[in-house]
Design a protein around this motif. Structure first.
Motif, PDB file in Angstrom:
ATOM      1  N   SER A 180       9.030  98.103  -5.201  1.00 58.91           N
ATOM      2  CA  SER A 180       9.662  97.795  -6.502  1.00 58.91           C
ATOM      3  C   SER A 180       8.715  97.116  -7.471  1.00 58.91           C
ATOM      4  O   SER A 180       9.155  96.410  -8.361  1.00 58.91           O
ATOM      5  N   VAL A 181       7.400  97.317  -7.326  1.00 53.42           N
ATOM      6  CA  VAL A 181       6.484  96.507  -8.131  1.00 53.42           C
ATOM      7  C   VAL A 181       6.063  97.137  -9.457  1.00 53.42           C
ATOM      8  O   VAL A 181       5.539  96.448 -10.329  1.00 53.42           O
ATOM      9  N   TYR A 182       6.279  98.425  -9.605  1.00 55.58           N
ATOM     10  CA  TYR A 182       5.772  99.073 -10.829  1.00 55.58           C
ATOM     11  C   TYR A 182       6.870  99.242 -11.884  1.00 55.58           C
ATOM     12  O   TYR A 182       8.055  99.064 -11.607  1.00 55.58           O
ATOM     13  N   ILE A 183       6.460  99.565 -13.091  1.00 52.79           N
ATOM     14  CA  ILE A 183       7.440  99.847 -14.146  1.00 52.79           C
ATOM     15  C   ILE A 183       8.191 101.125 -13.776  1.00 52.79           C
ATOM     16  O   ILE A 183       9.413 101.184 -13.861  1.00 52.79           O
ATOM     17  N   GLY A 213      -2.633  96.353  -9.288  1.00 56.89           N
ATOM     18  CA  GLY A 213      -3.011  97.086  -8.077  1.00 56.89           C
ATOM     19  C   GLY A 213      -1.996  96.937  -6.957  1.00 56.89           C
ATOM     20  O   GLY A 213      -0.867  96.488  -7.159  1.00 56.89           O
ATOM     21  N   GLY A 214      -2.395  97.319  -5.759  1.00 51.52           N
ATOM     22  CA  GLY A 214      -1.512  97.285  -4.593  1.00 51.52           C
ATOM     23  C   GLY A 214      -1.157  95.866  -4.188  1.00 51.52           C
ATOM     24  O   GLY A 214      -1.970  94.967  -4.342  1.00 51.52           O
ATOM     25  N   PRO A 215       0.073  95.658  -3.698  1.00 53.78           N
ATOM     26  CA  PRO A 215       0.514  94.320  -3.318  1.00 53.78           C
ATOM     27  C   PRO A 215      -0.164  93.830  -2.027  1.00 53.78           C
ATOM     28  O   PRO A 215      -0.747  94.619  -1.290  1.00 53.78           O
ATOM     29  N   SER A 268       4.441  90.820  -1.693  1.00 48.95           N
ATOM     30  CA  SER A 268       4.435  91.852  -2.717  1.00 48.95           C
ATOM     31  C   SER A 268       4.338  91.225  -4.111  1.00 48.95           C
ATOM     32  O   SER A 268       4.620  90.064  -4.297  1.00 48.95           O
ATOM     33  N   SER A 269       3.949  92.016  -5.087  1.00 45.81           N
ATOM     34  CA  SER A 269       3.667  91.498  -6.424  1.00 45.81           C
ATOM     35  C   SER A 269       4.941  91.078  -7.139  1.00 45.81           C
ATOM     36  O   SER A 269       5.594  91.895  -7.777  1.00 45.81           O
ATOM     37  N   ASN A 312       3.371  95.705 -23.495  1.00 48.43           N
ATOM     38  CA  ASN A 312       4.768  95.921 -23.914  1.00 48.43           C
ATOM     39  C   ASN A 312       5.467  94.615 -24.292  1.00 48.43           C
ATOM     40  O   ASN A 312       6.670  94.589 -24.512  1.00 48.43           O
ATOM     41  N   LEU A 339      10.722  95.079  -1.491  1.00 46.35           N
ATOM     42  CA  LEU A 339       9.897  94.434  -2.523  1.00 46.35           C
ATOM     43  C   LEU A 339       8.637  95.251  -2.786  1.00 46.35           C
ATOM     44  O   LEU A 339       8.219  95.420  -3.939  1.00 46.35           O
ATOM     45  N   ASP A 340       8.042  95.753  -1.702  1.00 44.39           N
ATOM     46  CA  ASP A 340       6.800  96.525  -1.851  1.00 44.39           C
ATOM     47  C   ASP A 340       7.018  97.783  -2.687  1.00 44.39           C
ATOM     48  O   ASP A 340       6.099  98.241  -3.363  1.00 44.39           O
ATOM     49  N   GLU A 388      -0.255  96.456 -18.395  1.00 42.26           N
ATOM     50  CA  GLU A 388       0.701  97.429 -18.939  1.00 42.26           C
ATOM     51  C   GLU A 388       1.924  96.710 -19.501  1.00 42.26           C
ATOM     52  O   GLU A 388       2.392  97.016 -20.602  1.00 42.26           O
ATOM     53  N   GLY A 389       2.435  95.725 -18.742  1.00 41.75           N
ATOM     54  CA  GLY A 389       3.609  94.969 -19.190  1.00 41.75           C
ATOM     55  C   GLY A 389       3.290  94.060 -20.362  1.00 41.75           C
ATOM     56  O   GLY A 389       4.088  93.924 -21.297  1.00 41.75           O
ATOM     57  N   GLU A 435      11.128  93.355   3.063  1.00 40.45           N
ATOM     58  CA  GLU A 435       9.712  93.382   2.696  1.00 40.45           C
ATOM     59  C   GLU A 435       9.319  94.718   2.047  1.00 40.45           C
ATOM     60  O   GLU A 435       8.614  94.740   1.038  1.00 40.45           O
ATOM     61  N   ASN A 440       4.235  93.186 -14.712  1.00 39.50           N
ATOM     62  CA  ASN A 440       3.614  94.510 -14.580  1.00 39.50           C
ATOM     63  C   ASN A 440       2.227  94.573 -15.216  1.00 39.50           C
ATOM     64  O   ASN A 440       1.877  95.541 -15.904  1.00 39.50           O
ATOM     65  N   GLY A 500       5.453  91.867 -10.635  1.00 36.57           N
ATOM     66  CA  GLY A 500       5.310  93.295 -10.928  1.00 36.57           C
ATOM     67  C   GLY A 500       3.827  93.648 -11.009  1.00 36.57           C
ATOM     68  O   GLY A 500       2.962  92.777 -11.150  1.00 36.57           O
ATOM     69  N   SER A 501       3.539  94.918 -10.876  1.00 35.16           N
ATOM     70  CA  SER A 501       2.146  95.341 -10.882  1.00 35.16           C
ATOM     71  C   SER A 501       1.972  96.559 -11.777  1.00 35.16           C
ATOM     72  O   SER A 501       2.943  97.060 -12.368  1.00 35.16           O
ATOM     73  N   CYS A 502       0.742  96.997 -11.904  1.00 39.41           N
ATOM     74  CA  CYS A 502       0.468  98.246 -12.624  1.00 39.41           C
ATOM     75  C   CYS A 502      -0.805  98.850 -12.057  1.00 39.41           C
ATOM     76  O   CYS A 502      -1.527  98.211 -11.305  1.00 39.41           O
ATOM     77  N   ARG A 503      -1.037 100.092 -12.356  1.00 37.72           N
ATOM     78  CA  ARG A 503      -2.324 100.717 -12.036  1.00 37.72           C
ATOM     79  C   ARG A 503      -2.885 101.275 -13.342  1.00 37.72           C
ATOM     80  O   ARG A 503      -3.125 102.452 -13.482  1.00 37.72           O
TER      81      ARG A 503
END
Lengths: 406, 406
Positions: free
Chosen positions: B172-175, A10-12, A70-71, A48, B169-170, A44-45, B166, A41, A74-77
């Motif tokens: 750059s979190v997704y794949i 989700g959102g950071p 921030s994540s 993978n 980074l915010d 999702e990551g 900041e 991520n 990495g993050s995902c939705r």
């Protein structure tokens, strides 16, 4: 000895990585798992195979990561399919966890992530697989049920309160001032906008009006209130949530071109400019400025709340302990024990009670006119912005460390 | 014993009040004037007789004021008529100063304010009136000639560099990431946007592109560069000054509806959204976000540079000493003596050499393609963001004190 894994979704927020370091620290102290892995991520990551060993990093690296917004994993939705539809994703994920001898999975996220925790918890219970699934709360929106507040919110509130004070002063320097509109995030709930009530000079709230999604936004009332205040003070300071709606429940800022994200949530923003144009059109004044705080609300760790950073760390720490006790399918929640002194404890809440639910800003804390919060709201917010953290500094700027591709 | 007066003019900065306190402190140390008055809302307020005694306030109040952003004496955008046109305003102002036994007038401002200082200095010399006029520099734009930099700029640069890190980074979190556009102020010059070069992770600048008003902005080149970078990295981070122009010298963001301020300067903003739409229309990606930092750049004292606050204080302090030496019609300028260790001194520059002039970001520090600054720029900026100040804190937020109506 077996291993555990943590991932973000989700959102950071500014403090989300602090929860990860809290979990790593708990494992160092308790020595429960051999290795702490991180899935990059999110789900999702992991699907993978994108997994790193977090416990292999140095204390210094992890400490810099702790104060990185921030994540950093990495993050995902990514929304998992319903089990009834297909179990293949579930099976694939569990195969990967088993292959890495993982006995506990921790997911730092909001209500969509708790949906994942709930589904995985259910599936493993049903199939007799011994992997524990625990959710760690995070969201600047503060809209998760059954927790007093969410890590990430306090820092966002502190940034909003601080910039409310600063922009209030900036908008009050001339003999003839204008109207200033500060737009906060908050698609469904008004917690972020309401936190602007913390901004006070000589114990007087500087925002003349605070508009939240929890009450119907009436344009006529709005213009009447703003006009009267402008005549009275020669300036007006307005805080507005991006998510305010009209009597039909439609977003004020919504247009035909509005984009929607993967979960069908409308992508908002721009209500500040909408209100600016409304005021100018009404003839009150054409000296109107609107500022959208945007993503800074969720990443401005340079203005973080120290208690928020600590609480984020502690929910991560507790999550590991709760998993060791055999719990699965739960989220760690914060219970406020007392306000002065501010004291909290951690409880477990079934993740399905969090998933797809929303905790609204209480109507009883909004004034009758629907244009401000009541004084009592201050008591709720005040402890959440306590203290200034010591960030890691390098060349006079915050030093950041991430494990994703940033 | 006689008195002196200080006032502020033009757009605010985070550290402008520090210069005022520096002057008050100099008078406490030197005991040159009986009272230090402040004119509220600049020349405009003084002409209305809006004068307070600043030296009567307590140490604690002045210390809180020192760490309060924005023009705490109020400001104005008042342009005095040319002497040839009418001397009545000049005579009225001088009458007010004489009536208060004022022998020195200090004006904290930018190039428009130095125009005032120059005119008043000339007029009093001509008419033999013994009142000294000294300008104290301030502007976040850093565009004043004959000074290495201006107080207010360092803090704005620190805020820009910090939020660049900041938001990078915010974003750059997704794949699959998108493109982020950070819009800074800087109508005529690129100093503010260029300061984003300070934002580095692992000693690598995070901004892929920095666009300044000093080079012609070519939309085709822009789209080509962004497209290539997006293919390469799956994300692009762009910093852009609000003042970028096309080959005809027209502001990229300029529309027919564009407002203008009293001095005929176009009121800009929105170039970030313009570029966002440009990128989306070109088909590169529709995952594009734009953020306008807006007035936060000039009021975010919570992210101030300590050296900037100190230098603001010191130019105020020096201004009093220069007036006592009998100078009039000058601005205090900062000369950089060395970079390591960073060392500066103060010199006087005739105010008319500052007025209505603009110091541009040097072309030789911009790369050939015109889409970034060269490495050497870093050396200029780095010392200006040194140190973290200790603000006055109350209820976990900065405590502010103003003398205007805020």
């Amino acid at each position: 000895m077996s291993n555990c894994i943590i991932a973000q979704s989700g959102g950071p927020t500014s403090v989300i990585n602090s929860s990860v370091v809290g979990l790593v620290q708990a494992n160092k102290d308790i020595k429960a798992f051999d290795k702490v892995y991180a899935g990059l991520n999110g789900i999702e990551g992991i699907l993978n195979g994108n997994i790193i060993e977090l416990s292999a990093f140095s204390e210094a690296e992890l400490n810099t990561f702790r104060y990185t917004p921030s994540s950093g994993l990495g993050s995902c939705r990514y929304k998992m399919k319903k089990l009834e539809e297909s179990s293949s994703e579930y099976d694939m994920l569990l195969e990967i966890l088993k292959a890495n001898d993982i006995k506990a999975f921790f997911y730092v996220g909001g209500n969509d992530s708790m949906d994942t925790i709930s589904k995985l918890g259910d599936y493993t219970k049903k199939t007799g697989i011994d992997i524990k699934f625990i959710g760690i709360p995070k969201t600047i929106d503060n809209d998760l049920m059954h927790t007093d507040h969410t890590p990430g919110f306090g820092s966002a509130a502190k940034f909003i309160a601080t910039t409310t004070l600063e922009t209030y002063l900036d908008s009050s320097v001339y003999i003839n001032n204008g109207i200033f509109i500060l737009e906060t995030m908050g698609r469904d709930t008004g917690w972020l906008a309401a936190s602007a009530c913390l901004a006070r000079i000589d114990n007087k709230q500087v925002a003349d009006f605070i508009y939240l999604p929890e009450t119907v936004f009436d344009e006529d009332n709005f213009l009447e209130d703003v006009k009267n205040k402008f005549i009275e003070n020669n300036k007006v300071f307005i805080v507005v949530s991006e998510g305010i709606r009209n009597a039909e429940g439609k977003f004020i800022s919504e247009t035909k071109k509005q984009a929607h994200d993967k979960f069908g949530h409308a992508q908002l923003g721009g209500v500040g400019n909408y209100l600016k144009n409304l005021i100018i059109s009404s003839g009150i004044t054409n000296r109107v400025k609107a500022l959208e705080l945007g993503v800074l609300q969720r990443c401005a760790i340079h203005c973080a709340s120290d208690i928020d950073l600590k609480e984020a760390f502690e929910v991560g720490y507790s999550a590991l302990k709760f998993a060791l006790e055999g719990n699965s399918g739960y989220m760690v929640a914060i219970k406020r024990e007392s306000n002065s002194p501010y004291k909290t404890s951690h409880i477990l809440v079934e993740a399905n009670k969090i998933a797809n639910n929303v905790k609204y800003f209480p109507k009883e804390l909004i004034n009758e006119r629907g244009n401000n919060v009541k004084e009592e709201a201050y008591e709720y917010f005040a402890p959440l912005i306590s203290g200034t953290p010591s960030l890691v500094i390098d060349n006079n700027l915050p030093k950041f460390k991430t494990f994703n591709n940033a």
